[in-house]
Write a protein that holds these residues in place. Structure first.
Motif, short mmCIF file in Angstrom:
data_model
loop_
_atom_site.label_atom_id
_atom_site.label_comp_id
_atom_site.label_asym_id
_atom_site.label_seq_id
_atom_site.Cartn_x
_atom_site.Cartn_y
_atom_site.Cartn_z
N VAL A 25 -47.55 32.37 18.69
CA VAL A 25 -48.67 31.76 19.40
C VAL A 25 -48.65 32.26 20.84
CG1 VAL A 25 -49.69 29.62 20.25
CG2 VAL A 25 -48.69 29.70 17.95
N LEU A 43 -46.49 21.31 18.32
CA LEU A 43 -46.99 21.71 17.01
C LEU A 43 -46.45 23.08 16.61
CD1 LEU A 43 -50.65 20.46 17.42
CD2 LEU A 43 -49.01 19.65 15.71
N ALA A 44 -46.23 23.96 17.57
CA ALA A 44 -45.64 25.26 17.26
C ALA A 44 -44.24 25.09 16.68
CB ALA A 44 -45.60 26.13 18.51
N TYR A 47 -44.55 23.84 13.09
CA TYR A 47 -45.04 24.83 12.14
C TYR A 47 -44.29 26.16 12.22
CZ TYR A 47 -48.97 21.86 10.82
OH TYR A 47 -49.75 20.83 10.33
N CYS A 49 -43.53 28.29 14.66
CA CYS A 49 -44.16 29.36 15.43
C CYS A 49 -43.40 29.57 16.73
CB CYS A 49 -45.61 29.00 15.77
SG CYS A 49 -46.69 28.76 14.35
N ILE A 105 -56.50 28.88 18.30
CA ILE A 105 -56.13 27.51 18.62
C ILE A 105 -56.99 27.11 19.83
CG2 ILE A 105 -54.28 25.95 19.35
CD1 ILE A 105 -52.33 27.97 17.98
N GLU A 123 -54.69 20.42 16.64
CA GLU A 123 -53.89 20.06 15.47
C GLU A 123 -54.47 20.69 14.20
OE1 GLU A 123 -51.63 16.20 13.53
OE2 GLU A 123 -52.88 15.97 15.33
N PHE A 126 -53.49 24.38 13.76
CA PHE A 126 -52.18 24.66 13.17
C PHE A 126 -52.19 24.44 11.66
CE2 PHE A 126 -50.71 24.57 17.53
CZ PHE A 126 -49.69 25.52 17.53
N ASP A 130 -51.42 27.46 9.04
CA ASP A 130 -50.37 27.30 8.03
C ASP A 130 -50.89 27.49 6.61
OD1 ASP A 130 -47.61 26.52 7.30
OD2 ASP A 130 -48.59 24.77 6.42
#
Length: 322
Positions: A25, A43-44, A47, A49, A105, A123, A126, A130
């Protein structure tokens, strides 16, 4: 490359052993209202990232190029349309558009491109990155330089560039409308000649208030701005300068709020030439990044980039019953 950009890339290379490039990201922490950094970082991590955080202009392009050259499978742009543009250019620099999946994003002000590809928030982005659908979309080109959403010239481009960060934070998308209305009565127009590849020598000539050449973006139709991104065509709209301020206001307001007017010309074409009929170059905006040209050669690279899209993405927006 500027010194601060070199420093950011040098820092990235120096920490090479600590970087996992499977999902990257590229985060612009100061885009939009600059309150998204912690959410994107959290969130990275969730997930799996790796986040590469920009410090200045050009970093996003260099980070995307570097990630692609080091085997990234997915590269996402977390920022506004300008960040998206830089990341796409970086992937193109690495000749990696066939190998890398691109994701968006939305962390800018308007987030037009994200909305057009069905990504409704950070959100959700992501989730789409994914497990969302992948589509191969076109890229537009301007004098060989890629753009993913639009090339814009004229009144709204000027208004966009005169919208400062404080206005964006206070008014959001409305800031662009306010500046458009402020500028329109004094706007001289762009003297242009436009030729589409399949329309003969001259398709349109005159003074334009606004020119939109869209790949992902089109002139609003009932509020929806998504163009067909998989048809190998550019979606072109020209609004001509009208003889009175009242008519100019009418044309501009109709454009802003999605109605039709007799002063609007629409084209769909795989290639386009725009000649500037004045001595000085004219400013155009590519995905929010401005430049000056005395002529543009525009084209399409069909189905060039794999993109993560949300559920609301329309493969055929013209048939969506809007």
């Amino acid at each position: 490359m500027k010194a601060d950009e070199e420093g950011a890339v040098d820092d990235l290379v120096a920490n090479e052993d600590a970087i996992e490039y499977e999902r990257v990201v590229v985060l612009n922490p100061v885009s939009g209202n600059a309150n998204h950094r912690e959410q994107v970082q959290r969130l990275a991590t969730e997930y799996d990232c790796t986040v590469l955080e920009t410090q200045g202009e050009g970093d996003a392009r260099e980070f995307a190029r570097h990630a692609a050259e080091n085997g990234a499978a997915v590269v996402a742009a977390a920022g506004g349309d300008g960040t998206i543009h830089e990341v796409v250019r970086g992937l193109d620099d690495a000749d990696a558009l066939d190998a890398v999946t691109f994701a968006v994003i939305p962390a800018g002000t308007g987030n037009n491109f994200a909305g057009n590809v069905g990504v409704t928030g950070i959100e959700h982005a992501f989730e789409v990155l994914d497990a969302g659908e992948r589509r191969r979309i076109d890229l537009g080109t301007t004098n060989g330089r890629p753009f993913v959403n639009s090339c814009v010239g004229g009144l709204t481009a000027d208004a966009s560039h005169q919208t400062d960060p404080e206005q964006k934070a206070r008014l959001g998308v409305l800031a662009y409308v306010v500046n458009t209305l402020r500028l329109m009565t004094d706007y001289e127009g762009l003297p242009l000649t436009i030729a589409a590849s399949d329309e003969g020598d001259v398709t349109w000539s005159g003074d334009a208030v606004f020119v939109l050449v869209g790949n992902g973006r089109r002139f609003p139709a009932k509020g929806r701005t998504q163009a067909n991104m998989e048809d190998g065509l550019l979606d072109v709209t020209v609004i001509e300068k009208t003889p009175t301020a009242n008519l100019l206001q009418e044309a501009t307001m109709r454009r802003l709020f999605g109605s039709e007017t007799e002063n609007v010309t629409h084209l769909k074409t795989p290639a386009l030439e725009i000649a500037v009929e004045q001595d000085s170059p004219v400013e155009f905006s590519l995905d929010g990044e401005k430049g000056e040209w005395d002529g543009l050669t525009l084209g399409v690279r069909p189905r060039t980039m794999e993109l993560c899209v949300g559920e609301e993405y329309e493969r055929y927006p013209e048939n969506s019953g809007e």
